[in-house]
Design a protein around this motif. Structure first.
Motif, PDB file in Angstrom:
ATOM      1  N   GLU A 238      47.217  19.018  18.228  1.00 46.82           N
ATOM      2  CA  GLU A 238      46.135  18.732  19.031  1.00 46.82           C
ATOM      3  C   GLU A 238      45.028  19.893  19.195  1.00 46.82           C
ATOM      4  O   GLU A 238      45.680  21.136  19.555  1.00 46.82           O
TER       5      GLU A 238
ATOM      6  N   CYS B  65      56.770  21.448  21.877  1.00 42.79           N
ATOM      7  CA  CYS B  65      55.687  20.226  22.208  1.00 42.79           C
ATOM      8  C   CYS B  65      55.443  20.362  23.630  1.00 42.79           C
ATOM      9  O   CYS B  65      55.825  20.457  24.441  1.00 42.79           O
ATOM     10  N   GLY B  66      54.097  19.753  23.709  1.00 41.18           N
ATOM     11  CA  GLY B  66      53.612  19.705  24.927  1.00 41.18           C
ATOM     12  C   GLY B  66      53.045  21.195  25.722  1.00 41.18           C
ATOM     13  O   GLY B  66      52.623  21.168  26.932  1.00 41.18           O
TER      14      GLY B  66
ATOM     15  N   HIS C 188      43.252  19.099  23.432  1.00 44.83           N
ATOM     16  CA  HIS C 188      44.055  17.900  23.841  1.00 44.83           C
ATOM     17  C   HIS C 188      43.385  16.507  23.152  1.00 44.83           C
ATOM     18  O   HIS C 188      43.451  15.679  23.728  1.00 44.83           O
TER      19      HIS C 188
ATOM     20  N   THR D  40      47.906  22.184  20.767  1.00 46.27           N
ATOM     21  CA  THR D  40      49.307  21.967  21.595  1.00 46.27           C
ATOM     22  C   THR D  40      49.993  20.884  20.323  1.00 46.27           C
ATOM     23  O   THR D  40      49.301  19.977  19.717  1.00 46.27           O
TER      24      THR D  40
ATOM     25  N   GLN E 268      52.529  18.012  19.632  1.00 44.23           N
ATOM     26  CA  GLN E 268      52.886  16.542  19.947  1.00 44.23           C
ATOM     27  C   GLN E 268      53.851  16.039  19.137  1.00 44.23           C
ATOM     28  O   GLN E 268      53.643  15.955  17.897  1.00 44.23           O
ATOM     29  N   GLY E 269      54.911  15.033  19.552  1.00 39.61           N
ATOM     30  CA  GLY E 269      55.843  14.210  18.520  1.00 39.61           C
ATOM     31  C   GLY E 269      56.893  15.015  18.355  1.00 39.61           C
ATOM     32  O   GLY E 269      57.706  14.568  17.190  1.00 39.61           O
ATOM     33  N   CYS E 270      57.321  15.900  18.896  1.00 36.75           N
ATOM     34  CA  CYS E 270      58.936  16.587  18.718  1.00 36.75           C
ATOM     35  C   CYS E 270      60.024  15.330  19.009  1.00 36.75           C
ATOM     36  O   CYS E 270      59.753  14.739  20.149  1.00 36.75           O
TER      37      CYS E 270
END
Length: 121
Positions: free
Chosen positions: A88, A62-63, A91, A76, A78-80
């Protein structure tokens, strides 16, 4: 005036693709036990060799910006570690992901999606 509106509408359709690819995330393990978090799409010809490495090892993907199938991205995750994984693109929210309990066995002894993988579409 009708011609201008129609031309602008057609230009917008051509400029933005109507269909988007499904992006997958999974843990890849070589036949020697080395691990990495990898991504691929439903358009990747050979998942066993055509993946994109997001991070070496079993760390959080993530990220981290990554591309798939050449320069398709940046994507990308997100949310791990949270209530659910999302994807995303540039972004901006693209899609929610769902877990698929499946492992892909490769001819070279590697496994992609050890214990399952995430599907985002």
């Amino acid at each position: 005036m009708q011609f201008t509106i129609t031309s602008a509408f057609i230009a917008a359709l051509v400029a933005s693709p109507l269909a988007s690819a499904t992006v997958f995330l999974g843990l890849r393990q070589s036949r020697f036990g080395d691990q990495s978090q990898v991504a691929w799409t439903n358009g990747t010809p050979n998942i066993c060799s055509g993946f994109s490495t997001i991070v070496n090892g079993n760390g959080s993907p993530c990220g981290i910006d990554f591309n798939v199938d050449g320069n398709n991205g940046p994507f990308t995750f997100q949310g791990c570690g949270g209530n659910g994984l999302s994807l995303e693109r540039n972004h901006q929210f693209n899609s929610n992901c769902k877990f698929v309990k499946q492992t892909i066995n490769c001819d070279d002894g590697a496994k992609v999606g050890v214990n399952g993988f995430w599907q985002c579409n």
